[in-house]
Design a protein around this motif. Structure first.
Motif, mmCIF file in Angstrom:
data_model
loop_
_atom_site.group_PDB
_atom_site.id
_atom_site.type_symbol
_atom_site.label_atom_id
_atom_site.label_comp_id
_atom_site.label_asym_id
_atom_site.label_seq_id
_atom_site.Cartn_x
_atom_site.Cartn_y
_atom_site.Cartn_z
ATOM 1 N N UNK A 269 0.829 -1.128 -0.057
ATOM 2 C CA UNK A 269 0.058 0.013 -0.032
ATOM 3 C C UNK A 269 0.907 1.352 -0.071
ATOM 4 N N UNK A 270 1.968 1.201 0.685
ATOM 5 C CA UNK A 270 3.009 2.228 0.672
ATOM 6 C C UNK A 270 4.425 1.646 0.999
ATOM 7 N N UNK A 271 5.447 2.384 1.242
ATOM 8 C CA UNK A 271 6.659 2.001 1.423
ATOM 9 C C UNK A 271 6.414 0.926 3.018
ATOM 10 N N UNK A 352 -0.046 16.583 -3.058
ATOM 11 C CA UNK A 352 1.305 15.647 -3.802
ATOM 12 C C UNK A 352 1.926 14.623 -2.902
ATOM 13 N N UNK A 353 2.092 15.098 -1.704
ATOM 14 C CA UNK A 353 3.081 14.184 -0.702
ATOM 15 C C UNK A 353 2.236 13.155 -0.212
ATOM 16 N N UNK A 354 1.144 13.566 0.122
ATOM 17 C CA UNK A 354 0.012 12.569 0.569
ATOM 18 C C UNK A 354 -0.264 11.413 -0.419
ATOM 19 N N UNK A 355 -0.380 11.770 -1.707
ATOM 20 C CA UNK A 355 -0.817 11.005 -2.747
ATOM 21 C C UNK A 355 0.282 10.067 -3.315
ATOM 22 N N UNK A 356 1.366 10.612 -3.585
ATOM 23 C CA UNK A 356 2.460 10.258 -4.270
ATOM 24 C C UNK A 356 3.098 9.129 -3.581
ATOM 25 N N UNK A 357 3.234 9.150 -2.201
ATOM 26 C CA UNK A 357 3.880 8.082 -1.371
ATOM 27 C C UNK A 357 2.764 6.873 -1.051
ATOM 28 N N UNK A 358 1.682 6.825 -1.686
ATOM 29 C CA UNK A 358 1.040 5.812 -1.718
ATOM 30 C C UNK A 358 1.148 5.006 -3.003
ATOM 31 N N UNK A 359 1.108 3.696 -2.844
ATOM 32 C CA UNK A 359 1.455 2.914 -3.959
ATOM 33 C C UNK A 359 0.295 3.023 -5.150
ATOM 34 N N UNK A 360 -0.859 3.593 -4.914
ATOM 35 C CA UNK A 360 -1.643 3.781 -6.009
ATOM 36 C C UNK A 360 -1.499 5.057 -6.598
ATOM 37 N N UNK A 361 -0.528 5.887 -6.182
ATOM 38 C CA UNK A 361 -0.153 7.334 -6.800
ATOM 39 C C UNK A 361 -1.242 8.383 -6.562
ATOM 40 N N UNK A 362 -0.811 9.473 -7.679
ATOM 41 C CA UNK A 362 -1.691 10.482 -7.500
ATOM 42 C C UNK A 362 -2.699 10.660 -8.487
ATOM 43 N N UNK A 399 0.132 9.706 -11.564
ATOM 44 C CA UNK A 399 1.716 9.877 -11.274
ATOM 45 C C UNK A 399 1.866 8.884 -10.101
ATOM 46 N N UNK A 400 2.679 7.935 -10.571
ATOM 47 C CA UNK A 400 2.788 6.834 -9.610
ATOM 48 C C UNK A 400 4.433 6.504 -9.309
ATOM 49 N N UNK A 401 4.752 6.289 -8.206
ATOM 50 C CA UNK A 401 6.177 5.835 -7.816
ATOM 51 C C UNK A 401 6.278 4.413 -8.566
ATOM 52 N N UNK A 402 7.548 4.096 -8.895
ATOM 53 C CA UNK A 402 7.956 2.843 -9.155
ATOM 54 C C UNK A 402 8.112 1.779 -8.130
ATOM 55 N N UNK A 409 10.977 6.383 -0.625
ATOM 56 C CA UNK A 409 9.924 7.368 -0.067
ATOM 57 C C UNK A 409 10.516 8.211 0.806
ATOM 58 N N UNK A 410 11.240 8.028 1.595
ATOM 59 C CA UNK A 410 11.595 8.827 2.785
ATOM 60 C C UNK A 410 12.730 9.686 2.105
ATOM 61 N N UNK A 411 13.253 9.723 0.878
ATOM 62 C CA UNK A 411 14.045 10.658 0.294
ATOM 63 C C UNK A 411 12.995 11.523 -0.576
ATOM 64 N N UNK A 412 11.996 11.011 -1.362
ATOM 65 C CA UNK A 412 11.102 11.775 -2.215
ATOM 66 C C UNK A 412 10.371 12.453 -1.378
ATOM 67 N N UNK A 413 9.705 12.385 -0.208
ATOM 68 C CA UNK A 413 8.901 12.923 0.671
ATOM 69 C C UNK A 413 9.571 14.533 0.909
#
Length: 431
Positions: A269-271, A352-362, A399-402, A409-413
């Protein structure tokens, strides 16, 4: 931007160290007057623990007497009255008790805590999550929570290997952990979550897999995998945090844990969060990107569109006790006293942060509907950098993280923090 995977855990934005005393203080009636109040999150904070773990930087204290916990509940009751009056008509979709360790309270005190929460939300009608620990997950406490409608119990195990829990300054016997898990399962909560930590001194891929398998034996609906952080004023003190060796260890263990859970019937679901496949997500209208939170208690935060607010924050035990004493003696809970005022840029960053750090993305359509723009246009340099690193995939809709991006995630946020927030965090006086 540093390429270390471990810059900081972004569970909310902006970070609490960006909060400052509000001058003048803001009456809560004004703070909430123009807010949507039809799908709120209710959070009650209990700042007590039986032991302070070596890695803990939460607002919490140990060794509280029943006199102190009773006085705290008295203050919480007074705060609830003031906040309820300020809110007016409001509907809550989700509730949680956190800490600290809410089950540090006795069964009778937990009843009272539930009574306070029930003044805001029907606890039998909304999802209610409660945090616990092996030592405090007793049958009588769990019975209260089950009877009052708790749907999710999260237990901080951290490791099933006793040498590792000692290294993390979290001494506990595995037999005690297993017994607590048995009591939680016997109480019949729909969702059990087990927290585990990787990056402990002496931990290996083999010992990490052993802990994961011990957790999987209980078929938890959720498992959280946390990288170890060593922060100022915590029991673990100074360590070569950020060193290549420790970064490599944590990243290796993360991948081992992720792959093991994915192979054993879990989805990411997330990191940090993994949910057993086939387990439905809680049915709620609450959306963390857009809906507000009402926090009650000394360490709780509240979120509105324009203001995030709380009480003072500290880690050092003397500062914690002083803030707690002030809270217990407080008579005027009708104002916000410490916080961060949100502008349009900060709202975009938070979404953006609250969405992008989820596996489902923004979801780009939702972002456009809210802000009238596209996140790639708003944050082009950051998105380009993430894509260049192989961390981001872009479609017309999302927009979704690979998978590698989720690992970072702890660098992207933190890379998405505004200059204003970074400046406030850098000048925050740790206490």
């Amino acid at each position: 931007m540093s390429t270390s995977p471990y810059q900081g855990y972004v569970y909310a934005y902006p970070h609490k160290t960006a909060y400052r005393p509000l001058t003048p203080r803001r009456p809560l009636r004004e703070v909430w007057a123009e807010e949507r109040r039809d799908a709120l999150f209710l959070y009650l904070h209990v700042p007590f623990c039986e032991v302070r773990c070596g890695f803990c930087n939460l607002f919490a204290r140990t060794g509280a007497s029943e006199e102190l916990t009773g006085a705290y509940l008295d203050a919480l009751d007074r705060q609830a009255t003031a906040v309820r009056d300020a809110l007016g008509e409001a509907s809550f979709e989700v509730a949680a008790f956190g800490g600290g360790t809410p089950t540090y309270l006795t069964a009778a005190e937990l009843e009272r805590l539930c009574d306070i929460a029930a003044r805001f939300a029907d606890l039998e009608a909304v999802p209610l999550a409660v945090e616990t620990s092996p030592a405090t997950a007793t049958a009588d406490r769990l019975a209260v929570l089950a009877e009052r409608g708790a749907t999710r119990v999260s237990i901080g195990v951290q490791s099933f290997v006793e040498a590792e829990t000692r290294a993390a300054v979290r001494p506990q016997k595995r037999a005690e952990v297993e017994a607590a898990l048995g009591r939680i399962r016997a109480a019949g909560f729909p969702t059990l979550n087990i927290d585990l930590i990787y990056g402990i001194e002496g931990q290996t891929p083999s010992s990490w897999l052993s802990s994961l398998d011990a957790a999987l034996a209980w078929r938890p609906e959720e498992i959280y995998l946390y990288p170890l952080y060593v922060r100022p004023l915590t029991g673990l003190g100074r360590r070569a945090g950020g060193s290549d060796g420790w970064d490599d260890q944590r990243l290796t263990l993360y991948r081992v844990g992720r792959d093991h859970l994915l192979a054993n019937g879990y989805e990411q679901v997330s990191m940090r969060m993994f949910r057993r496949r086939g387990v439905a997500e809680a049915d709620t209208r609450y959306c963390c990107q857009t809906d507000g939170m009402v926090g009650l208690g000394c360490g709780a935060r509240s979120y509105t569109t324009d203001l995030h607010y709380s009480f003072e924050y500290a880690v050092d035990i003397r500062a914690v006790r002083a803030i707690l004493d002030d809270y217990i003696s407080e008579k005027d809970f009708g104002v916000a006293r410490v916080g961060f005022e949100m502008d349009d840029d900060e709202r975009r960053r938070r979404h953006l942060i609250q969405s992008l750090l989820q596996a489902s993305g923004l979801d780009r359509a939702s972002y456009h509907a809210r802000f009238g723009s596209d996140p790639v246009a708003d944050f082009g340099p950051e998105m380009e950098r993430f894509a260049h690193q192989g961390w981001l995939e872009e479609t017309p809709d999302v927009l979704r993280l690979t998978p590698e991006g989720l690992a970072y995630s702890d660098a992207i946020g933190p890379a998405l923090f505004s200059p204003r927030v970074r400046g406030l965090m850098e000048t925050y006086e740790t206490r």
